[in-house]
Each structure stands twice: as C-alpha cells, then as structure tokens.
Design a protein around this motif. Structure first.
Motif, PDB file in Angstrom:
ATOM      1  N   VAL A   1       0.841  -0.961   0.063  1.00 28.29           N
ATOM      2  CA  VAL A   1      -0.046   0.123   0.027  1.00 28.29           C
ATOM      3  C   VAL A   1       0.908   1.368  -0.034  1.00 28.29           C
ATOM      4  CG1 VAL A   1      -1.780   1.270   1.488  1.00 28.29           C
ATOM      5  CG2 VAL A   1      -1.742  -1.140   1.243  1.00 28.29           C
ATOM      6  N   THR A   2       0.519   2.279  -0.921  1.00 30.58           N
ATOM      7  CA  THR A   2       1.033   3.521  -0.857  1.00 30.58           C
ATOM      8  C   THR A   2       0.076   4.557  -0.642  1.00 30.58           C
ATOM      9  OG1 THR A   2       2.800   2.982  -2.603  1.00 30.58           O
ATOM     10  CG2 THR A   2       2.192   5.404  -2.340  1.00 30.58           C
ATOM     11  N   SER A   3       0.164   5.173   0.675  1.00 30.50           N
ATOM     12  CA  SER A   3      -0.611   6.151   1.159  1.00 30.50           C
ATOM     13  C   SER A   3      -0.021   7.439   1.035  1.00 30.50           C
ATOM     14  CB  SER A   3      -0.804   5.980   2.615  1.00 30.50           C
ATOM     15  OG  SER A   3      -1.378   6.922   3.214  1.00 30.50           O
ATOM     16  N   THR A   4      -0.961   8.577   0.426  1.00 30.62           N
ATOM     17  CA  THR A   4      -0.374   9.847   0.366  1.00 30.62           C
ATOM     18  C   THR A   4      -1.207  10.743   0.836  1.00 30.62           C
ATOM     19  OG1 THR A   4       0.875   9.050  -1.584  1.00 30.62           O
ATOM     20  CG2 THR A   4       0.462  11.376  -1.237  1.00 30.62           C
ATOM     21  N   LEU A   5      -0.811  11.764   1.657  1.00 30.27           N
ATOM     22  CA  LEU A   5      -1.751  12.895   2.177  1.00 30.27           C
ATOM     23  C   LEU A   5      -1.771  14.107   0.986  1.00 30.27           C
ATOM     24  CD1 LEU A   5      -3.279  14.286   4.412  1.00 30.27           C
ATOM     25  CD2 LEU A   5      -0.942  15.218   5.084  1.00 30.27           C
ATOM     26  N   VAL A   6      -3.221  14.117   0.575  1.00 27.55           N
ATOM     27  CA  VAL A   6      -3.223  14.833  -0.652  1.00 27.55           C
ATOM     28  C   VAL A   6      -3.896  16.141  -0.112  1.00 27.55           C
ATOM     29  CG1 VAL A   6      -3.409  13.163  -2.276  1.00 27.55           C
ATOM     30  CG2 VAL A   6      -5.423  13.602  -1.122  1.00 27.55           C
TER      31      VAL A   6
ATOM     32  N   PRO B   1       4.604  10.195  -0.131  1.00 32.72           N
ATOM     33  CA  PRO B   1       4.264   8.742  -0.082  1.00 32.72           C
ATOM     34  C   PRO B   1       4.655   7.867   0.928  1.00 32.72           C
ATOM     35  CG  PRO B   1       5.430   9.089  -2.088  1.00 32.72           C
ATOM     36  CD  PRO B   1       5.308  10.476  -1.411  1.00 32.72           C
ATOM     37  N   VAL B   2       4.068   7.320   1.697  1.00 34.24           N
ATOM     38  CA  VAL B   2       4.390   6.407   2.614  1.00 34.24           C
ATOM     39  C   VAL B   2       3.972   4.824   2.524  1.00 34.24           C
ATOM     40  CG1 VAL B   2       4.331   5.462   5.141  1.00 34.24           C
ATOM     41  CG2 VAL B   2       4.417   7.983   4.444  1.00 34.24           C
ATOM     42  N   SER B   3       4.737   3.849   2.316  1.00 34.25           N
ATOM     43  CA  SER B   3       4.631   2.540   1.813  1.00 34.25           C
ATOM     44  C   SER B   3       4.556   1.697   3.004  1.00 34.25           C
ATOM     45  CB  SER B   3       5.277   2.018   0.503  1.00 34.25           C
ATOM     46  OG  SER B   3       5.083   2.954  -0.504  1.00 34.25           O
ATOM     47  N   PHE B   4       3.407   0.526   2.892  1.00 33.69           N
ATOM     48  CA  PHE B   4       3.880  -0.339   3.513  1.00 33.69           C
ATOM     49  C   PHE B   4       2.949  -1.692   3.282  1.00 33.69           C
ATOM     50  CE2 PHE B   4       0.588   2.834   4.806  1.00 33.69           C
ATOM     51  CZ  PHE B   4      -0.489   2.019   4.981  1.00 33.69           C
ATOM     52  N   LEU B   5       3.214  -2.987   3.976  1.00 34.07           N
ATOM     53  CA  LEU B   5       2.552  -4.191   3.442  1.00 34.07           C
ATOM     54  C   LEU B   5       1.390  -4.468   4.253  1.00 34.07           C
ATOM     55  CD1 LEU B   5       5.754  -6.363   3.226  1.00 34.07           C
ATOM     56  CD2 LEU B   5       4.148  -6.098   1.175  1.00 34.07           C
ATOM     57  N   VAL B   6       0.189  -4.917   3.723  1.00 33.52           N
ATOM     58  CA  VAL B   6      -0.843  -5.263   4.501  1.00 33.52           C
ATOM     59  C   VAL B   6      -1.507  -6.627   3.796  1.00 33.52           C
ATOM     60  CG1 VAL B   6      -1.664  -2.976   4.979  1.00 33.52           C
ATOM     61  CG2 VAL B   6      -2.655  -4.155   2.923  1.00 33.52           C
ATOM     62  N   ARG B   7      -2.421  -7.110   4.395  1.00 38.77           N
ATOM     63  CA  ARG B   7      -2.995  -8.414   4.079  1.00 38.77           C
ATOM     64  C   ARG B   7      -4.411  -8.751   4.439  1.00 38.77           C
ATOM     65  NH1 ARG B   7       1.261 -12.741   6.416  1.00 38.77           N
ATOM     66  NH2 ARG B   7       0.523 -12.528   8.687  1.00 38.77           N
ATOM     67  N   PHE B   8      -5.467  -9.199   3.777  1.00 32.23           N
ATOM     68  CA  PHE B   8      -6.743  -9.569   4.025  1.00 32.23           C
ATOM     69  C   PHE B   8      -6.988 -11.075   4.072  1.00 32.23           C
ATOM     70  CE2 PHE B   8      -6.336  -5.167   2.813  1.00 32.23           C
ATOM     71  CZ  PHE B   8      -7.158  -4.641   3.593  1.00 32.23           C
ATOM     72  N   VAL B   9      -7.330 -11.863   5.071  1.00 30.82           N
ATOM     73  CA  VAL B   9      -7.357 -13.111   5.211  1.00 30.82           C
ATOM     74  C   VAL B   9      -8.813 -13.593   5.498  1.00 30.82           C
ATOM     75  CG1 VAL B   9      -4.994 -13.226   5.897  1.00 30.82           C
ATOM     76  CG2 VAL B   9      -6.679 -13.120   7.517  1.00 30.82           C
ATOM     77  N   LEU B  10      -8.899 -14.985   4.879  1.00 33.97           N
ATOM     78  CA  LEU B  10     -10.056 -15.665   5.052  1.00 33.97           C
ATOM     79  C   LEU B  10     -10.357 -16.239   6.767  1.00 33.97           C
ATOM     80  CD1 LEU B  10     -10.562 -17.438   1.807  1.00 33.97           C
ATOM     81  CD2 LEU B  10     -11.834 -15.502   2.631  1.00 33.97           C
ATOM     82  N   GLU B  11     -11.347 -15.985   7.068  1.00 41.11           N
ATOM     83  CA  GLU B  11     -11.618 -16.544   8.575  1.00 41.11           C
ATOM     84  C   GLU B  11     -13.012 -17.124   8.490  1.00 41.11           C
ATOM     85  OE1 GLU B  11     -12.352 -14.226  12.522  1.00 41.11           O
ATOM     86  OE2 GLU B  11     -10.341 -14.713  12.365  1.00 41.11           O
ATOM     87  N   LYS B  12     -13.196 -18.214   9.323  1.00 35.71           N
ATOM     88  CA  LYS B  12     -14.843 -18.789   9.443  1.00 35.71           C
ATOM     89  C   LYS B  12     -15.454 -17.942  10.281  1.00 35.71           C
ATOM     90  CE  LYS B  12     -13.239 -23.596   9.016  1.00 35.71           C
ATOM     91  NZ  LYS B  12     -13.321 -25.134   9.807  1.00 35.71           N
TER      92      LYS B  12
END
Length: 267
Positions: free
Chosen positions: A64-69, A94-105
């Motif tokens: 993800v790249t996040s930028t205050l505009v 810009p500020v960059s970082f890793l994220v993830r979205f996962v499956l859960e029951k």
C-alpha cells in the motif's frame, strides 16, 4: 525518542486497518466524500460489533502507498489541533507498507451468526496485528515500534507498544458500510485514541470515511479515497466551543499493489 508529530500522522491513518460491520443510509458516505471539506458529523453509524467484512476482491497481500493529498482546519484560526501545521510537511509525501486480508470462518457475535457471503463458509477480514505493525513502523521507524496486540476478546481494540514505555490504544466504537457497486466499497468508522507515556495521557476522537475501488486490469489494482476527521478531546478547553464539529480534516489517497508477504505476523 518518537516524535509526537510522527505519532499524530500514524494515528490518523490506522483506521482503515480496523473496523466492523453496519449499514449506512444509502448514499450518505459517498455524499460526504463528495462534499469535502464541508464535513458534517456522521449520523448513521451503529455500535461496533465483530469484524469488518471486506469484499472478496480485497483478498490477499498488498503493498500500500498512502499519500496525504489535502488537509483543512475548519475552525481555524480560533481552534487548531496539535500537529496540524507540522503535518503540512506530509503533503504529497508517499508512505509505503505491507498489508493483507485473510479468510476466516464466521463466528458468533452475540446471539447472531455472521452470515456467509455468497454461500461460502469464510469471511474476509484484515490481518490487524500484521497490518498495523507494518504501518506503524513505516511511519515511526522499526526501532520505535515494539509490537501490536489485538484484544483476543474484541477485534476492535488494539494496543501499539512503542519504545520508551509508550502506548497507543485504539478502540473502534461505531461504524457504517456502503456498497455502491460490485467494485466499490465504502466504510466509515468512529474510534477513540488514547496515547499514554507522555507527560500526561492524550485522548481524542477520530472519524474516518474510506471509499475503496477495484480497478479492472490496472496497476494499482485497488485505490481508496480516505477522509479522516479529528475531534477535540473533552479535556481540551475549546471542546464545547467546537460543538461537535471537526477541528481538522485530512484526505489520503491509498493505492494497493499485489505483493507477496510472509504467512505469519511480523514481530
């Protein structure tokens, strides 16, 4: 020592990694974004309960790249929040970082079972500990952030542990969601922040509205428009003067690029 203006910037964006379900009045959230910076207090939020269920097209790992505009101080010059002027330096950086979205029951929330999506047995949620740790280190530095812990009894409460026995406690209290199409998903959350470890604890209330859009055969694959409103703390002498109006508004552009990340949260 962790700079307070850096902590303030980090506080503003941590929202999109938290959240829960709840439906907004049709069109209210998109209307709010369209009328920035004329921002009115959100009325359709419901008490936070359970996880925010994301659309299937957000599944996986992302850089993800996040930028205050843009930013605004609606109550200036009479009332300006701490760090507002210094945050101008973050514009278009810009500020960059890793994220993830996962499956859960699905799990039981109160007496109601979270429903299946498209008759599937899993729901898509954010990996909050992993995402928040990466975001915090991107803003504050690897050495400044020790860990992030999510309350095992509530996905809407987490603590970021900082060097020097400092803590940032973030609690989502209310939210709404809105689906405008199969490729658009809007969320709004209200949460309380408590920063402990300075000369005195600092408390404030933040509200954020984020519109995610899936792009067809494009890079980035997903973009998001996020507006974060900061409200004064009850301990602030201007709290009643503000009269429930936001004292600061920040607008971010988020870009999601497919990425490969480890299977376990970073510590």
């Amino acid at each position: 020592m962790v700079a307070m203006r850096s902590i303030w910037s980090f506080c503003l964006i941590i929202l999109f990694l938290l959240g829960g379900s709840g439906k907004a009045t049709a069109g209210e959230l998109s209307e709010r974004l369209a009328h920035f910076p004329q921002w009115e207090k959100l009325t359709s939020v419901q008490p936070a309960s359970g996880d925010l269920i994301y659309p299937e097209w957000m599944a996986g790992s992302w850089q993800v790249t996040s930028t205050l505009v843009d930013l605004a101080a609606p109550l200036a010059p009479d009332i300006v929040t701490p760090g507002f002027e210094s945050n101008r330096q973050q514009l278009n950086q810009p500020v960059s970082f890793l994220v993830r979205f996962v499956l859960e029951k699905p799990t039981v929330t109160g007496l109601k079972l979270i429903p299946k999506i498209n008759n599937k047995s899993s729901i898509l949620i954010a990996d909050r500990a992993f995402n928040s740790l990466n975001l915090a280190r991107a803003y504050l530095g690897d050495e400044a952030v020790l860990s992030v812990k999510v309350d095992p009894d509530s996905p809407n409460r987490q603590i970021t542990f900082l060097r020097g026995e400092r803590q940032l406690v973030s609690i989502v209290t209310a939210r709404s969601t809105e689906n405008t199409s199969d490729s658009n998903f809007i969320t709004a959350e209200v949460f309380q922040q408590l920063f402990k470890g300075g000369s005195r604890p600092y408390f404030n209330s933040v509200e954020s509205t984020t519109a995610y859009q899936k792009l067809a055969q494009s890079s980035p694959a997903i973009t998001a428009d996020q507006v974060t409103a900061v409200y004064l703390s009850p301990q602030d002498p201007d709290y009643f003067t503000a009269d429930s109006r936001p004292a600061a508004l920040y607008r971010y552009r988020l870009e999601f690029f497919p990425a490969q990340v480890p299977n376990t949260p970073q510590e």
